[in-house]
Design a protein around this motif. Structure first.
Motif, PDB file in Angstrom:
ATOM      1  N   HIS A 285       2.277  10.021  -2.752  1.00 57.14           N
ATOM      2  CA  HIS A 285       2.694   8.466  -2.417  1.00 57.14           C
ATOM      3  C   HIS A 285       1.981   7.528  -2.944  1.00 57.14           C
ATOM      4  O   HIS A 285       2.176   6.486  -3.634  1.00 57.14           O
TER       5      HIS A 285
ATOM      6  N   ASP B 264      -4.764   0.776   8.075  1.00 61.60           N
ATOM      7  CA  ASP B 264      -3.666   1.725   7.915  1.00 61.60           C
ATOM      8  C   ASP B 264      -3.705   2.884   9.149  1.00 61.60           C
ATOM      9  O   ASP B 264      -2.857   3.471   9.890  1.00 61.60           O
TER      10      ASP B 264
ATOM     11  N   HIS C  60      -5.799   4.155  -0.832  1.00 64.63           N
ATOM     12  CA  HIS C  60      -6.047   3.823   0.494  1.00 64.63           C
ATOM     13  C   HIS C  60      -6.067   5.049   1.517  1.00 64.63           C
ATOM     14  O   HIS C  60      -6.434   4.792   2.949  1.00 64.63           O
ATOM     15  N   HIS C  61      -6.129   6.125   0.999  1.00 64.53           N
ATOM     16  CA  HIS C  61      -6.216   7.516   1.785  1.00 64.53           C
ATOM     17  C   HIS C  61      -7.542   8.086   1.685  1.00 64.53           C
ATOM     18  O   HIS C  61      -7.772   9.060   1.943  1.00 64.53           O
TER      19      HIS C  61
ATOM     20  N   HIS D 283       0.792  -1.182  -0.060  1.00 63.37           N
ATOM     21  CA  HIS D 283      -0.091  -0.023   0.096  1.00 63.37           C
ATOM     22  C   HIS D 283       0.828   1.279   0.044  1.00 63.37           C
ATOM     23  O   HIS D 283       0.440   2.266  -0.691  1.00 63.37           O
ATOM     24  N   ASP D 284       1.901   1.454   0.557  1.00 65.76           N
ATOM     25  CA  ASP D 284       2.804   2.434   0.714  1.00 65.76           C
ATOM     26  C   ASP D 284       4.037   2.299   0.070  1.00 65.76           C
ATOM     27  O   ASP D 284       4.962   3.123   0.359  1.00 65.76           O
TER      28      ASP D 284
ATOM     29  N   LYS E 120       6.315   5.332  -1.157  1.00 70.40           N
ATOM     30  CA  LYS E 120       7.029   6.202  -0.072  1.00 70.40           C
ATOM     31  C   LYS E 120       8.358   5.910  -0.490  1.00 70.40           C
ATOM     32  O   LYS E 120       9.111   6.808   0.081  1.00 70.40           O
TER      33      LYS E 120
HETATM   34 FE   LIG Z   1      -0.127   5.722   2.585  1.00 72.20          FE
END
Ligand SMILES: [Fe+2]
Ligand SMILES: [Fe+2]
Length: 335
Positions: free
Chosen positions: A214, A268, A239-240, A185-186, A189
């Protein structure tokens, strides 16, 4: 190099060298599988080497030039019965396997290489088998031993997602997809400048704008490589997002946010609350769950209720450890 492998393994390594890392991984594998306690003596105490040592299964780390007295103290403490962590060897094995796989994955993402599909698969398998064991608290205890925030967050969100998908009764194929989405998911980053990613304290507006790229970056990375399931791509990109349209990058509404994404978002947000970060103390699990509930229409209420069963059931057993009245309130919420 190895003394009484059943009890304590001592490895003296220079982890700045890739070949040493690969050799060490192969040599240590059977001992890790046997759940050996490992003391790593590092020639280089950089945070990268320490992360690598953790990924290889280090229980404790000392600099290679530590004094004999320090070494004996550490060995004595590690061999003391009270120092043996109350974590089943099998679970420790899954954790080390997931950590090692994530080390390969994050390393590839940071250097712009192709994401290693085998490492992703290995991490998914390890996370789901760990979730089968049903001991989320033991998983969390191991996560806190990682001192690198990126690994900690990834292992935490993925561990929570694996436990959540299991609690929801998903079949194996769906559990794999959820955990894959959590692991990745990240991933975007990895391309965010480190001075922003690791900045202690809050971000400026401009820095926050960079950070908020990201999900899009991660999505682009996966699309460019190809072969990832549409649901995984959606979860990485969205996801955000929040159900009330207040999230980013696109301000989607609930109708455009599928269940797997809602699941990753809950894991998260909760993970970010309970994490130990340089700029904030960790929130106790009960308070973190109460904060999740207080987010109201941003998150899927039904899923949040089930998530409470995942993170609070076992915490209630540990009331003696946390002893938080907030935990009782939050547990009541979950019922
Ligand atoms: Fe994230
Ligand atoms: Fe995250």
């Amino acid at each position: 190099m190895v003394r009484e492998a059943d009890q304590l393994l001592v490895a003296d390594l220079d982890l700045s060298d890739r070949m040493t890392i690969d050799t060490a991984r192969a040599v240590l594998a059977p001992h890790r599988q046997a759940g050996a306690t490992c003391l790593f003596l590092l020639r280089d105490m950089s945070s990268r080497s320490q992360v690598q040592a953790n990924a290889l299964g280090a229980t404790e780390i000392l600099p290679a030039d530590a004094s004999v007295a320090e070494l004996l103290d550490k060995v004595g403490a590690m061999l003391a019965p009270s120092a043996q962590p109350d974590i089943p060897a099998q679970l420790r094995h899954h954790f080390v396997a997931a950590s090692a796989a994530l080390s390969d994955l994050i390393g590839a993402a940071e250097t712009g290489g192709t994401l290693p599909l085998k490492a992703i698969d290995d991490s998914i398998e390890a996370l789901n088998r760990a979730a089968d064991g049903g001991d989320l608290n033991a998983w969390l205890d191991m996560v806190w031993r990682h001192d690198d925030a990126t690994y900690q967050h990834c292992l935490l969100v993925a561990g929570l997602a694996a436990a959540f998908a299991q609690r929801l009764g998903f079949r194996e194929a769906d559990r794999r997809l959820i955990v894959e989405a959590a692991v990745l998911h990240d991933i975007g980053k990895a391309r965010i400048p480190l001075d922003i990613l690791r900045k202690p304290g809050s971000l400026s507006l401009a820095e926050r704008e960079v950070m908020r790229r990201h999900p899009g970056i991660g999505h682009e990375m996966l699309v460019a490589q190809g072969g990832f399931a549409p649901m995984v791509l959606t979860a990485v990109l969205s996801h955000h997002e929040y159900l009330d349209g207040s999230g980013y990058p696109h301000g989607l509404g609930g109708g455009d946010i599928p269940d797997p994404v809602r699941i990753i978002t809950i894991c998260d947000v909760y993970a970010a609350l309970i994490e130990r970060r340089s700029y904030k103390p960790p929130m106790p699990p009960g308070e973190a769950y109460a904060a999740l509930v207080a987010m109201g229409g941003k998150l899927d209420r039904d899923l949040v209720r089930v998530f409470g069963e995942v993170v609070l059931d076992s915490e209630i057993v540990r009331l003696g450890r946390y002893g938080s009245p907030v935990l009782n309130r939050a547990a009541g919420h979950a019922a």
